[in-house]
Design an enzyme around this catalytic site. Structure first.
Site, PDB file in Angstrom:
ATOM      1  N   GLU A  86      -0.013  48.224  64.278  1.00  0.00           N
ATOM      2  CA  GLU A  86      -0.916  48.328  65.431  1.00  0.00           C
ATOM      3  C   GLU A  86      -2.203  47.546  65.187  1.00  0.00           C
ATOM      4  OE1 GLU A  86       0.693  50.756  63.923  1.00  0.00           O
ATOM      5  OE2 GLU A  86       1.371  52.304  65.321  1.00  0.00           O
ATOM      6  N   THR A 143      32.887  46.943  38.342  1.00  0.00           N
ATOM      7  CA  THR A 143      32.737  45.732  39.153  1.00  0.00           C
ATOM      8  C   THR A 143      32.056  44.624  38.359  1.00  0.00           C
ATOM      9  OG1 THR A 143      32.713  46.955  41.206  1.00  0.00           O
ATOM     10  CG2 THR A 143      31.598  44.834  41.235  1.00  0.00           C
ATOM     11  N   ARG A 170      21.581  34.937  48.842  1.00  0.00           N
ATOM     12  CA  ARG A 170      21.660  33.481  48.676  1.00  0.00           C
ATOM     13  C   ARG A 170      21.570  32.748  50.012  1.00  0.00           C
ATOM     14  NH1 ARG A 170      25.038  35.692  44.969  1.00  0.00           N
ATOM     15  NH2 ARG A 170      26.985  35.294  46.067  1.00  0.00           N
TER      16      ARG A 170
HETATM   17  N1  LIG Z   1      35.895  44.045  48.096  1.00  0.00           N
HETATM   18  C1  LIG Z   1      34.745  44.616  47.820  1.00  0.00           C
HETATM   19  O1  LIG Z   1      33.914  44.847  48.687  1.00  0.00           O
HETATM   20  C2  LIG Z   1      34.457  44.968  46.390  1.00  0.00           C
HETATM   21  C3  LIG Z   1      33.143  45.260  45.987  1.00  0.00           C
HETATM   22  C4  LIG Z   1      32.913  45.595  44.664  1.00  0.00           C
HETATM   23  C5  LIG Z   1      33.975  45.653  43.790  1.00  0.00           C
HETATM   24  N2  LIG Z   1      35.228  45.359  44.191  1.00  0.00           N
HETATM   25  C6  LIG Z   1      36.379  45.434  43.269  1.00  0.00           C
HETATM   26  O2  LIG Z   1      36.464  46.766  42.770  1.00  0.00           O
HETATM   27  C7  LIG Z   1      37.080  46.714  41.485  1.00  0.00           C
HETATM   28  C8  LIG Z   1      36.248  47.527  40.524  1.00  0.00           C
HETATM   29  O3  LIG Z   1      36.286  48.876  40.917  1.00  0.00           O
HETATM   30  P1  LIG Z   1      36.354  50.018  39.819  1.00  0.00           P
HETATM   31  O4  LIG Z   1      36.703  51.284  40.520  1.00  0.00           O
HETATM   32  O5  LIG Z   1      37.216  49.573  38.711  1.00  0.00           O
HETATM   33  O6  LIG Z   1      34.893  50.010  39.201  1.00  0.00           O
HETATM   34  P2  LIG Z   1      33.481  50.467  39.747  1.00  0.00           P
HETATM   35  O7  LIG Z   1      33.614  51.478  40.819  1.00  0.00           O
HETATM   36  O8  LIG Z   1      32.682  49.249  40.027  1.00  0.00           O
HETATM   37  O9  LIG Z   1      32.860  51.103  38.434  1.00  0.00           O
HETATM   38  C9  LIG Z   1      33.388  52.305  37.931  1.00  0.00           C
HETATM   39  C10 LIG Z   1      32.667  52.666  36.662  1.00  0.00           C
HETATM   40  O10 LIG Z   1      31.309  52.952  36.939  1.00  0.00           O
HETATM   41  C11 LIG Z   1      30.834  53.931  36.035  1.00  0.00           C
HETATM   42  N3  LIG Z   1      30.209  55.050  36.749  1.00  0.00           N
HETATM   43  C12 LIG Z   1      29.033  55.620  36.401  1.00  0.00           C
HETATM   44  N4  LIG Z   1      28.720  56.597  37.224  1.00  0.00           N
HETATM   45  C13 LIG Z   1      29.722  56.694  38.109  1.00  0.00           C
HETATM   46  C14 LIG Z   1      29.953  57.582  39.191  1.00  0.00           C
HETATM   47  N5  LIG Z   1      29.090  58.542  39.533  1.00  0.00           N
HETATM   48  N6  LIG Z   1      31.083  57.425  39.885  1.00  0.00           N
HETATM   49  C15 LIG Z   1      31.966  56.446  39.559  1.00  0.00           C
HETATM   50  N7  LIG Z   1      31.800  55.591  38.544  1.00  0.00           N
HETATM   51  C16 LIG Z   1      30.673  55.716  37.811  1.00  0.00           C
HETATM   52  C17 LIG Z   1      32.033  54.438  35.259  1.00  0.00           C
HETATM   53  O11 LIG Z   1      31.985  53.800  34.006  1.00  0.00           O
HETATM   54  P3  LIG Z   1      31.243  54.583  32.785  1.00  0.00           P
HETATM   55  O12 LIG Z   1      31.940  55.880  32.668  1.00  0.00           O
HETATM   56  O13 LIG Z   1      31.419  53.660  31.648  1.00  0.00           O
HETATM   57  O14 LIG Z   1      29.848  54.720  33.196  1.00  0.00           O
HETATM   58  C18 LIG Z   1      33.206  53.936  36.056  1.00  0.00           C
HETATM   59  O15 LIG Z   1      34.314  53.645  35.262  1.00  0.00           O
HETATM   60  C19 LIG Z   1      37.167  45.256  41.098  1.00  0.00           C
HETATM   61  O16 LIG Z   1      38.482  44.796  41.310  1.00  0.00           O
HETATM   62  C20 LIG Z   1      36.223  44.561  42.060  1.00  0.00           C
HETATM   63  O17 LIG Z   1      36.635  43.234  42.316  1.00  0.00           O
HETATM   64  C21 LIG Z   1      35.486  45.018  45.482  1.00  0.00           C
END
Ligand SMILES: NC(=O)c1ccc[n+]([C@@H]2O[C@H](COP(=O)([O-])OP(=O)(O)OC[C@H]3O[C@@H](n4cnc5c(N)ncnc54)[C@H](OP(=O)(O)O)[C@@H]3O)[C@@H](O)[C@H]2O)c1
Length: 368
Positions: free
Chosen positions: A60, A204, A215
Site C-alpha cells: 500500500e 532421488t 534455470r
Molecule cells: N518423476 C518425478 O517427478 C520424480 C521426482 C523425483 C524423483 N523421481 C524418481 O524417484 C526415484 C527415487 O525415489 P525413492 O523412493 O527411491 O527415493 P526418495 O523418495 O527420493 O528418497 C527416499 C529416502 O529418503 C530418506 N528419507 C528421510 N526421511 C524420509 C521420510 N520421512 N520419508 C521417506 N524417506 C525419507 C530415506 O533414506 P535414509 O533412511 O537414508 O534417510 C529414504 O530411503 C528415482 O527413480 C527418481 O528418478 C521422480
C-alpha cells in the site's frame, strides 16, 4: 457502489502482479496494491505497489508513494486486507485513510488476529467505502503459503511429480529420465522460483544427481533453498547439490550429530545442517515443517521421489498436488508413481487441467 466487472479486471491484474515476489517476502505474504483514478475519461492506474523483497515495505505504501498527489480520490485494489497493527511503521489501513483513498476493493481478509476485520474497520471509520471478498479464491490460491502458515501453523506443501503415460516416475539405475517436454519443464521452474524451499529424498539425489535450481533465463537467482532428507548423510560431496551449496542454500535434514565426520565435511562444503527427529519412515515430517516455519519458510515444494512423496501424503501434509503426465512409457521396471490421476488420495479435488506441449497437467487441492 456494487462490484463491477472493471473491479474484477483490476483485481485479477493485482493478483497476477502479486506472483512477482512470491517466495521472496519471508514471513510476509506477497501482496499487491493498484491505485486507480477515474476522472471521467478512462480509468488510469496511478500507483502500483508490491510487498518488497524481504517483506517490507508493504504494497500500500509503495503504491501511494508512486501515485503521489494522484492517490487522493483513487480506488485501491488490494489483494489482502490492509494491515491494522502498529509495528515500526504505522498500519497501511491508516496510510490509505491519511492519503485520501476514496474506495478500497479487497480480495482476502487477513486471518492474522492483529488484523482480521480491524483493517477494514479503520478504513470504514476513516470514511472509505470498502468492498471485500472480490476474487477471494484466486487471491487465496496465490497467497496459500501465508494463509496456511496463519491457519495451520505450518508451511503450505505442494507435491509435484512427472509421470509417464504408464504411471511411472523414473527408472532405477538409469539416472534422470526425461518424462515431460520443455513447456512443462519451464512451468515447473516457475513453481520452483515461487517456492521458499524444495524438498527431495536422498534416494532421488543418489539416483538423479539433480541441481534443483531455477534455470529460466533471467530468473536464475530465484532458486529457492534446497533440502535433502538424509538421515545417514549419504549425500555425496561431489553431488550437484553440494557443489552449488555456496551459490544457493542446501539444507541437509539429518539425525546424525555434529561429531560425525561426514557432518563436518558437508558443513565445510557450505551445506546448512539441520538436526531432525526420526519417525518410522525417516525424518519426522511434522516436526520438520515446524522447524521450517520457524525459519520463515511458508511454501514447500516436494519434488520426490516415491518414498518421500508417499510419506508426505500418508502424514496428510500435502495441500496441493501437481501432476505432469508425459506421452511416453517407461515400462514395467519403472518406479511406480505414489499417486496418479486415477488413484488420488481421498480429500483431494481436481481443480484444473492444462496442456503443455505433449503433456497434460492435473492440479488438485486438499479440501479445507
Ligand atoms: N518423476 C518425478 O517427478 C520424480 C521426482 C523425483 C524423483 N523421481 C524418481 O524417484 C526415484 C527415487 O525415489 P525413492 O523412493 O527411491 O527415493 P526418495 O523418495 O527420493 O528418497 C527416499 C529416502 O529418503 C530418506 N528419507 C528421510 N526421511 C524420509 C521420510 N520421512 N520419508 C521417506 N524417506 C525419507 C530415506 O533414506 P535414509 O533412511 O537414508 O534417510 C529414504 O530411503 C528415482 O527413480 C527418481 O528418478 C521422480
Amino acid at each position: 457502489m456494487a462490484v463491477s466487472s472493471f473491479d474484477k479486471r483490476m483485481m485479477a491484474a493485482a493478483i497476477r502482479y502479486s506472483y512477482r515476489n512470491l517466495g521472496r517476502t519471508g514471513t510476509n505474504p506477497s501482496v499487491t496494491t493498484l491505485l486507480v483514478r477515474d476522472d471521467g475519461e478512462v480509468p488510469v492506474i496511478v500507483g502500483r505497489g508490491i510487498t518488497a523483497i524481504g517483506g517490507r515495505p508493504h504494497a500500500e505504501t509503495e503504491a501511494i508513494l508512486e501515485a503521489g498527489d494522484l492517490a487522493r480520490g483513487a480506488t485501491a485494489y488490494v489483494t489482502l486486507e490492509p494491515c491494522a497493527h502498529h509495528g515500526s511503521t504505522p498500519p497501511c489501513a491508516e496510510a490509505l485513510v491519511r492519503d485520501g483513498i476514496r474506495r478500497v476493493v479487497a480480495a482476502t481478509t487477513d486471518p492474522d488476529g492483529r488484523v482480521s476485520g480491524q483493517g477494514y474497520k479503520i478504513l470504514e471509520d476513516g470514511g472509505i467505502e470498502v468492498e471485500a471478498g472480490v476474487l477471494a479464491s484466486d487471491a487465496e490460491y496465490a497467497m496459500a503459503g501465508y494463509l496456511t502458515q496463519r491457519e495451520l501453523g505450518r508451511p503450505h506443501v505442494t507435491l509435484k511429480m512427472a509421470l509417464s503415460n504408464d504411471g511411472k516416475i523414473g527408472s532405477r539405475g538409469s539416472g534422470q529420465v526425461a518424462i515431460t517436454g520443455p513447456e512443462s519443464n519451464a512451468v515447473s521452474h516457475v513453481l520452483r522460483a515461487t517456492s521458499d524451499v524444495i524438498i527431495v529424498g536422498i534416494g532421488t539425489v543418489l539416483e538423479d544427481d539433480p541441481s534443483l535450481t531455477c534455470r529460466l533465463p533471467g530468473m536464475e537467482d530465484r532458486t529457492p533453498a534446497r533440502l535433502v532428507l538424509d538421515r545417514n548423510l549419504r549425500l555425496p560431496l561431489q553431488s550437484a547439490l553440494v557443489r552449488s551449496a555456496h551459490d544457493h542454500p542446501v539444507i541437509v535434514a539429518t539425525t546424525r550429530l555434529p561429531d560425525d565426520g561426514k557432518y563436518q565435511q558437508l558443513s565445510e562444503a557450505g551445506c546448512l545442517m539441520m538436526a531432525c527427529e526420526e519417525s518410522d519412515t525417516g525424518i519426522a515430517l511434522p516436526e520438520l515443517l515446524d522447524d521450517l516455519a520457524g525459519r520463515g519458510y511458508s511454501t514447500v515444494l516436494v519434488e520426490g521421489g516415491a518414498a518421500v512423496a508417499r510419506a508426505f501424503l500418508d502424514a496428510h501434509l500435502v495441500d496441493r498436488i501437481r501432476l505432469y503426465v508425459g506421452p511416453g512409457e517407461i515400462g514395467k521396471d519403472g518406479v511406480e508413481a505414489p499417486v496418479d490421476p486415477d488413484n488420488m488420495p481421498s480429500g483431494f479435488e481436481l481443480t484444473g487441467t492444462e496442456i503443455y506441449g505433449a503433456d497434460r497437467r492435473f492440479e488438485y487441492e486438499r479440501s479445507r
